[in-house]
Design a protein around this motif. Structure first.
Motif, PDB file in Angstrom:
ATOM      1  N   SER A  76     -19.538  36.403  -5.783  1.00 13.57           N
ATOM      2  CA  SER A  76     -19.897  35.850  -6.831  1.00 13.57           C
ATOM      3  C   SER A  76     -20.791  34.610  -7.013  1.00 13.57           C
ATOM      4  O   SER A  76     -21.410  34.183  -5.903  1.00 13.57           O
ATOM      5  CB  SER A  76     -18.499  34.777  -7.202  1.00 13.57           C
ATOM      6  N   ALA A  77     -21.349  34.118  -8.179  1.00 10.45           N
ATOM      7  CA  ALA A  77     -22.048  33.418  -8.217  1.00 10.45           C
ATOM      8  C   ALA A  77     -21.607  32.008  -7.371  1.00 10.45           C
ATOM      9  O   ALA A  77     -22.833  31.523  -6.860  1.00 10.45           O
ATOM     10  CB  ALA A  77     -22.471  32.843  -9.833  1.00 10.45           C
ATOM     11  N   ALA A 162     -29.064  33.577 -13.493  1.00  9.26           N
ATOM     12  CA  ALA A 162     -28.444  34.577 -14.246  1.00  9.26           C
ATOM     13  C   ALA A 162     -27.335  35.386 -13.959  1.00  9.26           C
ATOM     14  O   ALA A 162     -26.592  35.961 -14.444  1.00  9.26           O
ATOM     15  CB  ALA A 162     -29.567  35.447 -14.860  1.00  9.26           C
ATOM     16  N   ILE A 163     -27.127  35.062 -12.512  1.00  3.13           N
ATOM     17  CA  ILE A 163     -26.113  36.172 -11.633  1.00  3.13           C
ATOM     18  C   ILE A 163     -24.800  35.845 -11.707  1.00  3.13           C
ATOM     19  O   ILE A 163     -24.343  34.729 -11.538  1.00  3.13           O
ATOM     20  CB  ILE A 163     -26.450  36.351 -10.480  1.00  3.13           C
ATOM     21  N   ASP A 164     -23.935  36.582 -12.375  1.00  6.42           N
ATOM     22  CA  ASP A 164     -22.241  36.391 -12.354  1.00  6.42           C
ATOM     23  C   ASP A 164     -21.972  36.644 -11.244  1.00  6.42           C
ATOM     24  O   ASP A 164     -21.092  36.154 -10.789  1.00  6.42           O
ATOM     25  CB  ASP A 164     -21.829  37.265 -13.755  1.00  6.42           C
ATOM     26  N   HIS A 165     -22.279  37.982 -10.701  1.00  9.03           N
ATOM     27  CA  HIS A 165     -21.652  38.324  -9.607  1.00  9.03           C
ATOM     28  C   HIS A 165     -22.436  39.627  -8.946  1.00  9.03           C
ATOM     29  O   HIS A 165     -23.109  40.349  -9.788  1.00  9.03           O
ATOM     30  CB  HIS A 165     -20.192  38.639  -9.367  1.00  9.03           C
ATOM     31  N   VAL A 166     -22.220  39.944  -7.961  1.00 10.18           N
ATOM     32  CA  VAL A 166     -23.171  41.104  -7.346  1.00 10.18           C
ATOM     33  C   VAL A 166     -21.818  42.079  -6.495  1.00 10.18           C
ATOM     34  O   VAL A 166     -21.065  41.627  -5.730  1.00 10.18           O
ATOM     35  CB  VAL A 166     -23.862  40.625  -6.055  1.00 10.18           C
ATOM     36  N   ILE A 189     -24.547  41.757 -11.521  1.00 10.40           N
ATOM     37  CA  ILE A 189     -24.180  41.988 -12.829  1.00 10.40           C
ATOM     38  C   ILE A 189     -24.522  40.487 -13.459  1.00 10.40           C
ATOM     39  O   ILE A 189     -24.300  39.505 -12.722  1.00 10.40           O
ATOM     40  CB  ILE A 189     -22.765  42.103 -12.717  1.00 10.40           C
ATOM     41  N   LEU A 190     -25.068  40.333 -14.532  1.00 13.68           N
ATOM     42  CA  LEU A 190     -25.622  39.298 -15.073  1.00 13.68           C
ATOM     43  C   LEU A 190     -24.545  38.493 -16.187  1.00 13.68           C
ATOM     44  O   LEU A 190     -23.560  39.176 -16.582  1.00 13.68           O
ATOM     45  CB  LEU A 190     -27.021  39.304 -15.798  1.00 13.68           C
ATOM     46  N   LYS A 191     -24.798  37.105 -16.343  1.00  9.80           N
ATOM     47  CA  LYS A 191     -23.845  36.332 -17.016  1.00  9.80           C
ATOM     48  C   LYS A 191     -23.902  36.966 -18.484  1.00  9.80           C
ATOM     49  O   LYS A 191     -24.802  37.157 -19.146  1.00  9.80           O
ATOM     50  CB  LYS A 191     -24.017  34.920 -16.799  1.00  9.80           C
TER      51      LYS A 191
END
Length: 813
Positions: A76-77, A162-166, A189-191
């Motif tokens: 997660s971010a 910008a990253i929501d999670h990977v 995965i971006l926000k």
């Protein structure tokens, strides 16, 4: 691409409440759920980790991470921020045992970020952004080491804000995604939030009191009417040089600064948007842009080297250290439309990405220019590289219910067309005149050019249950490359849930990595005070005259088997074993030295410095890319999480993650002379330069507004083959065939972070990565060129920079 239809579904807006298609609602829920969970290493809520909805490695809608048929990590971010690292690559390196980073980098290769999965080259990992294939860097790593010959996706050019999670798929997936997915897939995965504002600052410095770092990260969202959203994110990151060189034997001082981290400044921006055109159709778009300026020191030149050039001697009275520089512009634009039609989920998209690198020199010289014209250029434009990719994909999927079969059958398929181009520009006249600019000769016209290829392909994916608790997935892909021909890949995955607390999974697949256009066409000449090293294109006159052949795709056979178990309540354990047989691996091979190298470089238009005919034969070398070897990689991944509740005192979330990994050489290609293409040193790059193990274990204690995290990371040993040097100052390579086996022993580092949440908007963290300033093992004195590089950087074990201490502040509105 294969994941386009499923992964990009995370772009569905929170405000799309009028969307009536159930699959669209599931996609939005998938993205929201995934954003709340964490990887096992530092899980804030480990009991919920497996409940996240994943979009990588599957085309089923609403698939939970715990039900996956393949091993997958989700970061997660929040966890990225908890590491205190200013870049995505370094943050992931603190969290994932299967992911390793280079100890350091040389020359222009130090100016691009790279990472590896499961002890394989960075080229063997596919990177997606919102499910779309990301373009790669144009800057090829030309120096020796595990990263040699790679042009990876530079994930640090994507704003971390910008990253929501990977999502990290630890399994071969070429049948689903195409080339490069041999070791695994990283899906960023971006926000997509349509509200709120977040700001973060990370300020840090190393234990050696250098390498100051400052990062500022901003993002926020807004509505587009009642049916859309836009989310804007931006980063600013600056990192100062670090200096890790030992004293130069020529001066007895640390004036030579070649060993250390480059200085860099990077600005990046991302804009993501979506709009519901109707209840069943959504348009979406994404744009990212980043600019980076970075500088890396080269070996120090003595004042005496300028005795014959009085004009330069006046500029550099105390000698000089050239700086290799890069000005990089990286951008990508995605546009697409997706929806649901008669039960079919469909996605049509187009992505164009480009990376341009202008590589130059500061504080350098061209002595031939000074002698011929009296001019003394010190700032030189030496090389220019451009890499672009245009991908167009159409994907469809649907779940069927067939009479007589009690389980749903999920069917997916799609087609893709991709255009790739790679350009090599000539250096400025000051960089190519005579023997070229010092430290890095400019690209001459004979080695420049524009190159391209087309890729067309299609895939089919079918998933169903044979029994209520027994799932089977099948995938197949065909692709045609206009330069290397056809590839066919397949994948069979299965999972059996024996009990609620026990499940088994397994996969067998084949994969491939098509040679990059850079591997086919790149060439360069790197100059040191008493040595030169060339890398020439495999289809160039110099390479062909020495037996080079056209490159073939690398091909792999992957097998994975695992168990998911909850032996006691809330203790979640996964264990996966894997084997990757990689054939026709692409590395520089056919190394030639002395007069043979001189002849090959001359045929390719390079001019060598005056006096180079007096160097030892091993000090002048060149090679080219070839399909040099086959390897077998075997390993084990283990993760475990467990929460301890302490009543009013708080809770501790424990976690363990382990990767064991070993690569062996199974076959080596011979040159026309009958000699192996790889030296013992090059064999070590691909077999023992990655740690035999990496273990992360610790816990996170939470009480009220306070959180304390402590984690230990153990890096296993690496083994390298070191060059012997001769002369009073180690100025000449003694041999190109005899090396010193060097064992870089296992290392432990301790990470500590203490967070205080002042209120619902503000939080502050004081932390340390590598609290006790551990360093790699030191190289013996006789194996250091000029006596300077005390740490061997051609490995992927412990970072050479040592301890890093930071302060982080977060604002959320």
């Amino acid at each position: 691409m294969a994941a386009d239809e499923t992964a990009e579904t995370t772009a569905s807006q929170d405000t799309a409440r009028k969307r009536v298609a159930s699959s669209s609602r599931q996609r939005a829920q998938a993205a929201d759920g995934a954003a709340q969970i964490a990887v096992p290493m530092q899980a804030a809520r480990p009991a919920d980790t497996g409940e996240a909805i994943i979009v990588t490695g599957t085309r089923e809608i609403g698939k939970k991470a715990r039900d996956s048929v393949a091993p997958i990590d989700i970061v997660s971010a929040r966890q990225l921020a908890q590491t205190g690292q200013p870049t995505l690559r370094e943050a992931l390196g603190q969290l994932l045992p299967s992911l390793t980073l280079p100890t350091g980098g040389f020359d222009t290769g130090a100016l691009t970020s790279a990472f590896s999965l499961r002890g394989l080259s960075p080229n063997e990992t596919l990177v997606l952004v919102d499910g779309k294939r990301r373009h790669t860097t144009a800057n090829l790593y030309a120096d020796g080491g595990p990263q040699q010959g790679t042009t990876p996706v530079d994930i640090d050019m994507i704003p971390m804000a910008a990253i929501d999670h990977v999502e990290i798929l630890r399994d071969g997936a070429s049948a689903q995604y195409g080339s490069d997915a041999v070791a695994g897939v990283v899906n960023i995965i971006l926000k997509k939030q349509d509200h709120g504002f977040n700001a973060e600052s990370i300020t840090g410095i190393t234990a050696a009191k250098d390498g100051f770092q400052q990062g500022v990260y901003l993002d926020g969202g807004a509505k587009l009417g009642a049916r859309g959203f836009v989310h804007v994110s931006g980063d600013f990151v600056h990192e100062d040089h670090t200096f890790r060189s030992a004293p130069d034997l020529r001066t007895g001082t640390k004036i030579n600064k070649i060993q250390g981290r480059p200085e860099q400044t990077r600005e990046s921006l991302a804009i993501k948007a979506g709009y519901d055109l109707t209840d069943d159709i959504q348009a979406y778009a994404l744009a990212t842009y980043a600019h980076r300026h970075a500088e890396a020191y080269q070996n120090y030149r003595l004042p005496g080297s300028l005795a014959a050039y009085p004009l330069y001697a006046a500029i550099y009275p105390d000698g000089y250290s050239p700086l290799e520089t890069i000005d990089e512009d990286d951008w990508e634009v995605t546009a697409g439309v997706k929806g649901v039609l008669r039960g079919w989920n469909w996605d049509l998209s187009s992505v164009y990405g480009r990376d341009y690198d202008a590589i130059g020199l500061k504080d350098s010289a061209n002595f031939a220019v000074a002698a011929a014209t009296g001019r003394t250029p010190t700032v030189i434009q030496a090389q220019g590289f451009n890499n672009s990719q245009w991908s167009n994909t159409f994907d469809i999927s649907r779940a069927f219910h067939v009479s007589g079969w009690p389980h749903s059958i999920n069917v997916a398929g799609g087609a893709t067309y991709r255009y790739e181009s790679y350009s090599v520009g000539t250096g400025s006249p000051d960089s190519t005149y005579g023997s070229g600019s010092d430290a890095l000769a400019g690209t001459n016209a004979g080695n420049a050019g524009n190159f391209n290829r087309d890729v067309v392909g299609g895939y089919v994916d079918v998933s169903t249950h044979l029994l209520k608790n027994w799932q089977l997935d099948l995938a197949g892909r065909y692709e045609h490359y206009t330069d290397v021909g056809d590839t066919e890949t397949g994948k069979v995955s299965t999972r059996y849930d024996a009990f609620r607390w026990l499940a088994f999974r397994a996969t067998i697949s084949n994969g491939f990595h098509a040679p990059t256009l850079a591997q086919e066409h790149y060439s360069s000449l790197t100059l040191s005070p008493t040595a030169a090293r060339g890398l020439i294109a495999a289809n160039s006159p110099g390479a062909l005259a020495n037996g080079a052949a056209p490159l073939k795709p690398e091909r792999s056979t992957n097998a994975t088997g695992g168990i998911i178990v909850e032996p006691v309540r809330n203790l979640h354990v996964t264990v996966d074993v894997y084997q990757i047989n990689l054939r026709d691996q692409i590395l520089p091979g056919g190394n030639i030295t002395g007069n043979a190298a001189r002849s090959a470089l001359t045929m390719n238009g390079f001019t060598l410095p005056a006096g180079s005919d007096q160097w030892t034969a091993a000090s002048l070398s060149t090679n080219w890319f070839a399909n040099v070897a086959s390897t077998r990689t075997q390993g084990l991944d283990l993760t475990a999480t467990y929460p301890t509740r302490l009543g009013d005192v708080g809770r501790i979330d424990w976690d363990v993650a382990i990767n064991l990994n070993r690569t062996r050489l199974s076959h080596q290609t011979d040159a026309a002379t009958g000699q192996p293409l790889l030296s013992a040193q090059s064999v070590a790059y691909i077999t023992t330069a990655y740690p035999r193990s990496k273990m992360i274990f610790g816990g996170r204690f939470t009480h009220g507004a306070w959180t304390v995290g402590v984690h230990e990371i153990r890096y296993g040993q690496t083994t390298s083959q070191l060059t012997y040097y001769t002369g009073a100052a180690n100025t000449g390579s003694l041999s190109s065939t005899v090396f010193l086996p060097f064992r870089n022993t296992p290392k432990f580092i301790t990470n500590l972070d203490i967070t205080y949440r002042a209120n619902r908007n503000w939080s502050f963290t004081l932390g340390a990565n590598n609290l006790f300033d551990a360093r790699p093992s030191r190289v013996p004195d006789g194996n250091r060129y000029l006596g300077v590089p005390q740490y061997y950087m051609s490995t992927s074990q412990l970072d050479m920079n040592g301890g890093y201490y930071y302060l982080r502040a977060n604002l959320t509105l």
